[in-house]
Design a protein around this motif. Structure first.
Motif, PDB file in Angstrom:
ATOM      1  N   ALA A   3      19.804 -18.734  -2.548  1.00 57.88           N
ATOM      2  CA  ALA A   3      18.975 -18.525  -1.363  1.00 57.88           C
ATOM      3  C   ALA A   3      18.211 -17.225  -1.481  1.00 57.88           C
ATOM      4  CB  ALA A   3      19.857 -18.500  -0.111  1.00 57.88           C
ATOM      5  N   PHE A   4      16.896 -17.347  -1.380  1.00 52.37           N
ATOM      6  CA  PHE A   4      16.086 -16.131  -1.317  1.00 52.37           C
ATOM      7  C   PHE A   4      16.008 -15.723   0.135  1.00 52.37           C
ATOM      8  CE2 PHE A   4      13.287 -12.917  -1.637  1.00 52.37           C
ATOM      9  CZ  PHE A   4      11.967 -13.171  -1.308  1.00 52.37           C
ATOM     10  N   ALA A   5      16.918 -14.951   0.540  1.00 48.78           N
ATOM     11  CA  ALA A   5      16.947 -14.526   1.916  1.00 48.78           C
ATOM     12  C   ALA A   5      16.113 -13.281   2.102  1.00 48.78           C
ATOM     13  CB  ALA A   5      18.375 -14.252   2.340  1.00 48.78           C
ATOM     14  N   SER A   6      15.759 -12.743   1.235  1.00 49.70           N
ATOM     15  CA  SER A   6      14.954 -11.580   1.251  1.00 49.70           C
ATOM     16  C   SER A   6      15.658 -10.297   1.285  1.00 49.70           C
ATOM     17  CB  SER A   6      14.005 -11.561   2.248  1.00 49.70           C
ATOM     18  OG  SER A   6      14.299 -11.966   3.262  1.00 49.70           O
ATOM     19  N   LEU A   7      15.058  -9.306   1.933  1.00 49.31           N
ATOM     20  CA  LEU A   7      15.192  -7.960   1.592  1.00 49.31           C
ATOM     21  C   LEU A   7      15.188  -6.958   2.691  1.00 49.31           C
ATOM     22  CD1 LEU A   7      12.444  -8.417  -0.369  1.00 49.31           C
ATOM     23  CD2 LEU A   7      14.137  -9.468  -0.428  1.00 49.31           C
ATOM     24  N   ALA A   8      15.045  -5.882   2.669  1.00 49.87           N
ATOM     25  CA  ALA A   8      15.450  -4.662   2.912  1.00 49.87           C
ATOM     26  C   ALA A   8      15.281  -3.305   3.458  1.00 49.87           C
ATOM     27  CB  ALA A   8      15.857  -4.332   1.661  1.00 49.87           C
ATOM     28  N   ILE A  58      10.751  -2.421  -3.030  1.00 46.46           N
ATOM     29  CA  ILE A  58       9.546  -2.811  -2.307  1.00 46.46           C
ATOM     30  C   ILE A  58       8.534  -1.675  -2.372  1.00 46.46           C
ATOM     31  CG2 ILE A  58      10.734  -4.357  -0.708  1.00 46.46           C
ATOM     32  CD1 ILE A  58      10.426  -2.206   1.454  1.00 46.46           C
ATOM     33  N   GLN A  59       7.280  -2.055  -2.297  1.00 46.05           N
ATOM     34  CA  GLN A  59       6.192  -1.094  -2.140  1.00 46.05           C
ATOM     35  C   GLN A  59       5.282  -1.635  -1.057  1.00 46.05           C
ATOM     36  OE1 GLN A  59       4.158   0.713  -5.621  1.00 46.05           O
ATOM     37  NE2 GLN A  59       2.269  -0.068  -4.731  1.00 46.05           N
ATOM     38  N   ARG A  60       5.222  -0.953   0.059  1.00 46.21           N
ATOM     39  CA  ARG A  60       4.459  -1.428   1.189  1.00 46.21           C
ATOM     40  C   ARG A  60       3.008  -0.975   1.073  1.00 46.21           C
ATOM     41  NH1 ARG A  60       5.727   0.567   5.776  1.00 46.21           N
ATOM     42  NH2 ARG A  60       5.415  -1.338   6.965  1.00 46.21           N
ATOM     43  N   ALA A 107      11.511 -10.469   4.244  1.00 40.71           N
ATOM     44  CA  ALA A 107      10.752  -9.832   3.171  1.00 40.71           C
ATOM     45  C   ALA A 107       9.374  -9.430   3.665  1.00 40.71           C
ATOM     46  CB  ALA A 107      10.634 -10.776   1.976  1.00 40.71           C
ATOM     47  N   ALA A 108       8.739 -10.298   4.426  1.00 37.98           N
ATOM     48  CA  ALA A 108       7.429  -9.982   4.983  1.00 37.98           C
ATOM     49  C   ALA A 108       7.542  -8.843   5.983  1.00 37.98           C
ATOM     50  CB  ALA A 108       6.830 -11.217   5.647  1.00 37.98           C
ATOM     51  N   LEU A 109       8.604  -8.836   6.757  1.00 35.36           N
ATOM     52  CA  LEU A 109       8.822  -7.787   7.736  1.00 35.36           C
ATOM     53  C   LEU A 109       8.978  -6.432   7.055  1.00 35.36           C
ATOM     54  CD1 LEU A 109      11.298  -8.064  10.711  1.00 35.36           C
ATOM     55  CD2 LEU A 109      11.162  -5.998   9.353  1.00 35.36           C
ATOM     56  N   LEU A 110       9.741  -6.359   5.987  1.00 35.69           N
ATOM     57  CA  LEU A 110      10.057  -5.087   5.359  1.00 35.69           C
ATOM     58  C   LEU A 110       8.994  -4.619   4.382  1.00 35.69           C
ATOM     59  CD1 LEU A 110      13.846  -5.725   4.813  1.00 35.69           C
ATOM     60  CD2 LEU A 110      12.817  -4.170   6.437  1.00 35.69           C
ATOM     61  N   ALA A 111       8.351  -5.555   3.677  1.00 42.02           N
ATOM     62  CA  ALA A 111       7.361  -5.172   2.681  1.00 42.02           C
ATOM     63  C   ALA A 111       5.946  -5.260   3.215  1.00 42.02           C
ATOM     64  CB  ALA A 111       7.498  -6.065   1.441  1.00 42.02           C
ATOM     65  N   GLY A 112       5.790  -5.740   4.442  1.00 35.26           N
ATOM     66  CA  GLY A 112       4.463  -5.994   4.975  1.00 35.26           C
ATOM     67  C   GLY A 112       3.821  -4.790   5.631  1.00 35.26           C
ATOM     68  N   SER A 113       2.918  -5.061   6.561  1.00 38.04           N
ATOM     69  CA  SER A 113       2.184  -4.001   7.249  1.00 38.04           C
ATOM     70  C   SER A 113       3.048  -3.403   8.353  1.00 38.04           C
ATOM     71  CB  SER A 113       0.891  -4.567   7.835  1.00 38.04           C
ATOM     72  OG  SER A 113       1.193  -5.467   8.885  1.00 38.04           O
ATOM     73  N   ASN A 114       2.439  -2.548   9.163  1.00 41.57           N
ATOM     74  CA  ASN A 114       3.185  -1.879  10.230  1.00 41.57           C
ATOM     75  C   ASN A 114       3.215  -2.659  11.541  1.00 41.57           C
ATOM     76  OD1 ASN A 114       3.626   0.205   8.475  1.00 41.57           O
ATOM     77  ND2 ASN A 114       2.117   1.574   9.360  1.00 41.57           N
ATOM     78  N   ALA A 115       2.714  -3.896  11.539  1.00 41.51           N
ATOM     79  CA  ALA A 115       2.531  -4.633  12.801  1.00 41.51           C
ATOM     80  C   ALA A 115       3.783  -5.416  13.196  1.00 41.51           C
ATOM     81  CB  ALA A 115       1.342  -5.573  12.667  1.00 41.51           C
ATOM     82  N   ILE A 116       4.943  -4.771  13.135  1.00 42.18           N
ATOM     83  CA  ILE A 116       6.188  -5.502  13.371  1.00 42.18           C
ATOM     84  C   ILE A 116       6.286  -5.993  14.810  1.00 42.18           C
ATOM     85  CG2 ILE A 116       7.437  -3.331  13.767  1.00 42.18           C
ATOM     86  CD1 ILE A 116       9.918  -4.761  12.638  1.00 42.18           C
ATOM     87  N   GLU A 117       5.866  -5.168  15.772  1.00 40.37           N
ATOM     88  CA  GLU A 117       5.987  -5.597  17.167  1.00 40.37           C
ATOM     89  C   GLU A 117       4.933  -6.631  17.541  1.00 40.37           C
ATOM     90  OE1 GLU A 117       7.786  -2.486  20.019  1.00 40.37           O
ATOM     91  OE2 GLU A 117       6.481  -1.345  18.671  1.00 40.37           O
ATOM     92  N   ARG A 118       3.888  -6.740  16.723  1.00 35.36           N
ATOM     93  CA  ARG A 118       2.894  -7.798  16.950  1.00 35.36           C
ATOM     94  C   ARG A 118       3.465  -9.154  16.569  1.00 35.36           C
ATOM     95  NH1 ARG A 118      -1.689  -7.917  12.678  1.00 35.36           N
ATOM     96  NH2 ARG A 118       0.042  -8.937  11.592  1.00 35.36           N
ATOM     97  N   ASP A 119       4.298  -9.191  15.520  1.00 38.11           N
ATOM     98  CA  ASP A 119       4.775 -10.449  14.959  1.00 38.11           C
ATOM     99  C   ASP A 119       6.192 -10.823  15.379  1.00 38.11           C
ATOM    100  OD1 ASP A 119       2.355 -10.696  13.569  1.00 38.11           O
ATOM    101  OD2 ASP A 119       3.115  -9.546  11.878  1.00 38.11           O
ATOM    102  N   TYR A 120       6.947  -9.850  15.909  1.00 39.40           N
ATOM    103  CA  TYR A 120       8.349 -10.094  16.232  1.00 39.40           C
ATOM    104  C   TYR A 120       8.702  -9.626  17.633  1.00 39.40           C
ATOM    105  CZ  TYR A 120       9.217 -10.899  11.265  1.00 39.40           C
ATOM    106  OH  TYR A 120       9.182 -11.392   9.994  1.00 39.40           O
ATOM    107  N   LEU A 121       9.633 -10.330  18.254  1.00 38.97           N
ATOM    108  CA  LEU A 121      10.279  -9.861  19.473  1.00 38.97           C
ATOM    109  C   LEU A 121      11.556  -9.140  19.061  1.00 38.97           C
ATOM    110  CD1 LEU A 121       9.909 -13.063  21.701  1.00 38.97           C
ATOM    111  CD2 LEU A 121       8.619 -10.927  21.921  1.00 38.97           C
ATOM    112  N   LEU A 122      11.687  -7.887  19.450  1.00 42.18           N
ATOM    113  CA  LEU A 122      12.830  -7.072  19.055  1.00 42.18           C
ATOM    114  C   LEU A 122      13.769  -6.879  20.229  1.00 42.18           C
ATOM    115  CD1 LEU A 122      10.958  -4.309  17.006  1.00 42.18           C
ATOM    116  CD2 LEU A 122      11.908  -6.474  16.180  1.00 42.18           C
TER     117      LEU A 122
END
Length: 201
Positions: A3-8, A58-60, A107-122
């Protein structure tokens, strides 16, 4: 089950060590450009448990390298456009669009852009021992993960727990965490070895 569950993981910027998990996550997103860590992974399903371990970098934004070393060898490399999955045991490589493959995964959350609150409910979900936990729910429908939990301690992401649409639970623990280590420009490039089948999806 491979399983590629991703990362970190990781970080400390302006959040104090005992801050709630959401504050620590925001510090990670704001302050981490590169990251490396070892990991141990346990996948629990109706068929039992499977364990694996390896190394991740990762390299963001958008680049990742996820290497399974035990009990099988598998390499996952994302260069920002293409995601390569190299299964050495099967001598097969899967090639796919990175954006479509990662979607709203961890993986997208950790290696992606800074728009975490745009894409996720925390949502804060409490403290267990020395670890502060949050739940991150994709705002868009996601067919891979139904639940994502992230655990922070002393401003480092030390654990992730992922529940997929089949009810399988993947728990990842991180160690030997290095924030913003130097990573060469070619570290996230991948060239298929000669004689290995490449399957595009």
């Amino acid at each position: 089950m491979k399983a590629f569950a991703s990362l970190a993981l990781c970080c400390a910027m302006i959040a104090p060590a005992n801050a709630a998990a959401i504050a620590q996550l925001k510090a990670f997103v704001a302050g981490t450009k590169t990251l490396s860590a070892s990991f141990s992974q346990t996948v629990t399903s109706k068929n039992g448990q499977e364990k694996a371990s390896g190394q991740m970098e990762i390299q963001r934004p958008g680049k990742l390298r996820w290497t399974y070393q035990q009990p099988y060898e598998q390499l996952i490399v994302g260069d920002g456009k293409t995601l390569w999955v190299y299964d050495k045991e099967l001598a097969q490589i899967t090639k796919r669009s990175q954006g479509g493959a990662l979607g709203s995964s961890p993986a997208a959350l950790l290696a992606g852009s800074n728009a975490i609150e745009r894409d996720y409910l925390l949502r804060e979900v409490g403290r267990q021992g020395q670890v502060e936990w949050l739940a991150a729910t994709p705002k868009k429908a996601d067919n891979t993960f139904e639940a994502i939990k992230m655990g922070f301690s002393a401003n480092q992401l030390v654990e992730m727990e992922l529940t997929d649409s089949f009810g399988n639970v993947t728990r990842i623990s991180f160690g030997n965490i290095k924030k913003n280590p130097p990573l060469g420009a070619g570290h996230f490039n991948f060239t298929p070895p000669k004689g290995v089948d490449v399957v595009s999806e």
